[in-house]
Design a protein around this motif. Structure first.
Motif, mmCIF file in Angstrom:
data_model
loop_
_atom_site.group_PDB
_atom_site.id
_atom_site.type_symbol
_atom_site.label_atom_id
_atom_site.label_comp_id
_atom_site.label_asym_id
_atom_site.label_seq_id
_atom_site.Cartn_x
_atom_site.Cartn_y
_atom_site.Cartn_z
ATOM 1 N N SER A 43 0.882 -1.173 0.000
ATOM 2 C CA SER A 43 0.000 0.000 0.000
ATOM 3 C C SER A 43 0.913 1.215 0.000
ATOM 4 O O SER A 43 1.184 1.811 1.009
ATOM 5 C CB SER A 43 -0.913 -0.010 1.222
ATOM 6 O OG SER A 43 -0.159 -0.072 2.401
ATOM 7 N N SER A 44 1.433 1.533 -1.157
ATOM 8 C CA SER A 44 2.452 2.562 -1.251
ATOM 9 C C SER A 44 2.094 3.581 -2.309
ATOM 10 O O SER A 44 1.041 3.537 -2.918
ATOM 11 C CB SER A 44 3.794 1.925 -1.599
ATOM 12 O OG SER A 44 3.749 1.457 -2.922
ATOM 13 N N LEU A 45 3.007 4.495 -2.527
ATOM 14 C CA LEU A 45 2.801 5.533 -3.530
ATOM 15 C C LEU A 45 3.260 5.105 -4.914
ATOM 16 O O LEU A 45 3.290 5.900 -5.820
ATOM 17 C CB LEU A 45 3.584 6.795 -3.130
ATOM 18 C CG LEU A 45 2.935 7.655 -2.069
ATOM 19 C CD1 LEU A 45 3.853 8.829 -1.722
ATOM 20 C CD2 LEU A 45 1.588 8.169 -2.504
ATOM 21 N N SER A 46 3.582 3.838 -5.108
ATOM 22 C CA SER A 46 4.091 3.420 -6.416
ATOM 23 C C SER A 46 3.053 3.584 -7.518
ATOM 24 O O SER A 46 3.399 3.662 -8.681
ATOM 25 C CB SER A 46 4.598 1.986 -6.363
ATOM 26 O OG SER A 46 3.542 1.116 -6.059
ATOM 27 N N SER A 47 1.767 3.666 -7.148
ATOM 28 C CA SER A 47 0.718 3.867 -8.141
ATOM 29 C C SER A 47 0.210 5.305 -8.130
ATOM 30 O O SER A 47 -0.836 5.597 -8.685
ATOM 31 C CB SER A 47 -0.456 2.929 -7.856
ATOM 32 O OG SER A 47 -0.050 1.601 -7.932
ATOM 33 N N ALA A 48 0.939 6.200 -7.485
ATOM 34 C CA ALA A 48 0.454 7.561 -7.256
ATOM 35 C C ALA A 48 0.108 8.311 -8.528
ATOM 36 O O ALA A 48 -0.759 9.171 -8.517
ATOM 37 C CB ALA A 48 1.486 8.350 -6.455
ATOM 38 N N PHE A 49 0.764 7.993 -9.610
ATOM 39 C CA PHE A 49 0.531 8.765 -10.831
ATOM 40 C C PHE A 49 -0.388 8.049 -11.811
ATOM 41 O O PHE A 49 -0.444 8.399 -12.974
ATOM 42 C CB PHE A 49 1.865 9.127 -11.467
ATOM 43 C CG PHE A 49 2.705 9.944 -10.527
ATOM 44 C CD1 PHE A 49 2.367 11.246 -10.230
ATOM 45 C CD2 PHE A 49 3.799 9.373 -9.909
ATOM 46 C CE1 PHE A 49 3.117 11.990 -9.340
ATOM 47 C CE2 PHE A 49 4.558 10.120 -9.022
ATOM 48 C CZ PHE A 49 4.210 11.428 -8.735
ATOM 49 N N GLY A 50 -1.107 7.067 -11.322
ATOM 50 C CA GLY A 50 -2.055 6.357 -12.166
ATOM 51 C C GLY A 50 -1.661 4.913 -12.324
ATOM 52 O O GLY A 50 -0.619 4.485 -11.859
ATOM 53 N N GLY A 51 -2.536 4.171 -12.938
ATOM 54 C CA GLY A 51 -2.259 2.769 -13.151
ATOM 55 C C GLY A 51 -3.330 1.903 -12.524
ATOM 56 O O GLY A 51 -4.491 2.303 -12.440
ATOM 57 N N TRP A 52 -2.922 0.742 -12.066
ATOM 58 C CA TRP A 52 -3.863 -0.233 -11.535
ATOM 59 C C TRP A 52 -3.477 -0.639 -10.127
ATOM 60 O O TRP A 52 -2.298 -0.680 -9.780
ATOM 61 C CB TRP A 52 -3.896 -1.464 -12.434
ATOM 62 C CG TRP A 52 -4.457 -1.143 -13.777
ATOM 63 C CD1 TRP A 52 -3.759 -0.744 -14.880
ATOM 64 C CD2 TRP A 52 -5.827 -1.140 -14.142
ATOM 65 N NE1 TRP A 52 -4.630 -0.490 -15.923
ATOM 66 C CE2 TRP A 52 -5.914 -0.741 -15.491
ATOM 67 C CE3 TRP A 52 -7.010 -1.436 -13.472
ATOM 68 C CZ2 TRP A 52 -7.112 -0.626 -16.176
ATOM 69 C CZ3 TRP A 52 -8.197 -1.340 -14.154
ATOM 70 C CH2 TRP A 52 -8.249 -0.939 -15.492
ATOM 71 N N VAL A 53 -4.496 -0.942 -9.331
ATOM 72 C CA VAL A 53 -4.307 -1.433 -7.970
ATOM 73 C C VAL A 53 -5.194 -2.661 -7.792
ATOM 74 O O VAL A 53 -6.040 -2.952 -8.636
ATOM 75 C CB VAL A 53 -4.664 -0.361 -6.912
ATOM 76 C CG1 VAL A 53 -3.663 0.785 -6.944
ATOM 77 C CG2 VAL A 53 -6.087 0.149 -7.104
ATOM 78 N N ILE A 54 -4.991 -3.338 -6.687
ATOM 79 C CA ILE A 54 -5.819 -4.500 -6.367
ATOM 80 C C ILE A 54 -6.403 -4.298 -4.973
ATOM 81 O O ILE A 54 -5.756 -3.718 -4.103
ATOM 82 C CB ILE A 54 -5.012 -5.810 -6.477
ATOM 83 C CG1 ILE A 54 -5.948 -7.007 -6.417
ATOM 84 C CG2 ILE A 54 -3.912 -5.875 -5.448
ATOM 85 C CD1 ILE A 54 -5.353 -8.281 -6.973
ATOM 86 N N VAL A 55 -7.628 -4.769 -4.791
ATOM 87 C CA VAL A 55 -8.278 -4.684 -3.483
ATOM 88 C C VAL A 55 -7.825 -5.886 -2.667
ATOM 89 O O VAL A 55 -7.915 -7.029 -3.122
ATOM 90 C CB VAL A 55 -9.818 -4.671 -3.627
ATOM 91 C CG1 VAL A 55 -10.480 -4.603 -2.250
ATOM 92 C CG2 VAL A 55 -10.266 -3.510 -4.508
ATOM 93 N N LYS A 56 -7.330 -5.609 -1.468
ATOM 94 C CA LYS A 56 -6.814 -6.665 -0.596
ATOM 95 C C LYS A 56 -7.554 -6.682 0.732
ATOM 96 O O LYS A 56 -7.979 -5.652 1.224
ATOM 97 C CB LYS A 56 -5.319 -6.424 -0.292
ATOM 98 C CG LYS A 56 -4.397 -6.608 -1.464
ATOM 99 C CD LYS A 56 -4.198 -8.055 -1.718
ATOM 100 C CE LYS A 56 -3.082 -8.290 -2.707
ATOM 101 N NZ LYS A 56 -2.842 -9.687 -2.884
ATOM 102 N N LYS A 57 -7.675 -7.875 1.292
ATOM 103 C CA LYS A 57 -8.131 -8.056 2.671
ATOM 104 C C LYS A 57 -6.915 -8.553 3.434
ATOM 105 O O LYS A 57 -6.407 -9.644 3.161
ATOM 106 C CB LYS A 57 -9.261 -9.079 2.748
ATOM 107 C CG LYS A 57 -9.704 -9.378 4.170
ATOM 108 C CD LYS A 57 -10.743 -10.502 4.195
ATOM 109 C CE LYS A 57 -11.015 -10.942 5.627
ATOM 110 N NZ LYS A 57 -11.858 -12.151 5.646
#
Length: 161
Positions: A43-57
């Protein structure tokens, strides 16, 4: 455990204080939180400028990763949240979903507020825009004052000549 305030209840929004930003998730019970994570699992800033993330539990302590966190249901006084059962059901339904990410319109705070209130919003974005606008306004006023003083000084010099 660096918890500030009361222990979260199911459906609560959790605010994690990272060194340069705040991360958000929704507590779903039994020590777990649902949140956006970059595709590397962080859960970092590596996607700060856009892109894709995944929802995690993930376990609350693992998401906190030593950082301070607290329950912050934000606009609970101005917005009516869904019931606890609906919030948790909506959060769990999103787990493992891949989502488009945008710092300004689809960030982790938008995600958590959407789950809780049915409306994605981010005070971090609003505050950044407000502070930026205030800074620009201040700079314009300062430039105007400087220009006015310079004009006044130039006018006074002409009158003395």
């Amino acid at each position: 455990m660096p918890l500030q305030g009361p222990y979260p209840e199911r459906g609560d929004m959790i605010e994690f204080f990272r060194p340069a930003y705040k991360h958000w998730g929704v507590y779903v019970g039994k020590g777990y939180v649902v949140h956006l994570s970059d595709l590397t699992g962080l859960s970092s800033l590596s996607s700060a400028f856009g892109g894709w993330v995944i929802v995690k539990k993930e376990r609350l302590q693992d998401v906190a990763n030593g950082d301070t966190y607290r329950v912050n249901n934000k606009d609970g006084k101005n917005r009516k949240p869904y019931s606890t059962e609906i919030i948790v059901m909506r959060a769990l339904k999103e787990v493992d979903e891949k989502k488009e990410y945008s710092l300004t319109s689809h960030n982790c705070e938008h995600f958590a507020t959407e789950l809780r209130y049915g409306e994605g919003f981010s005070d971090q974005v609003t505050d950044a825009v407000t502070y930026t606008a205030a800074g620009v306004a201040f700079a314009l006023v300062a430039a105007g004052i400087f220009a006015g003083v310079a004009y006044g000084n130039q006018k006074n010099r002409r009158q003395r000549e």
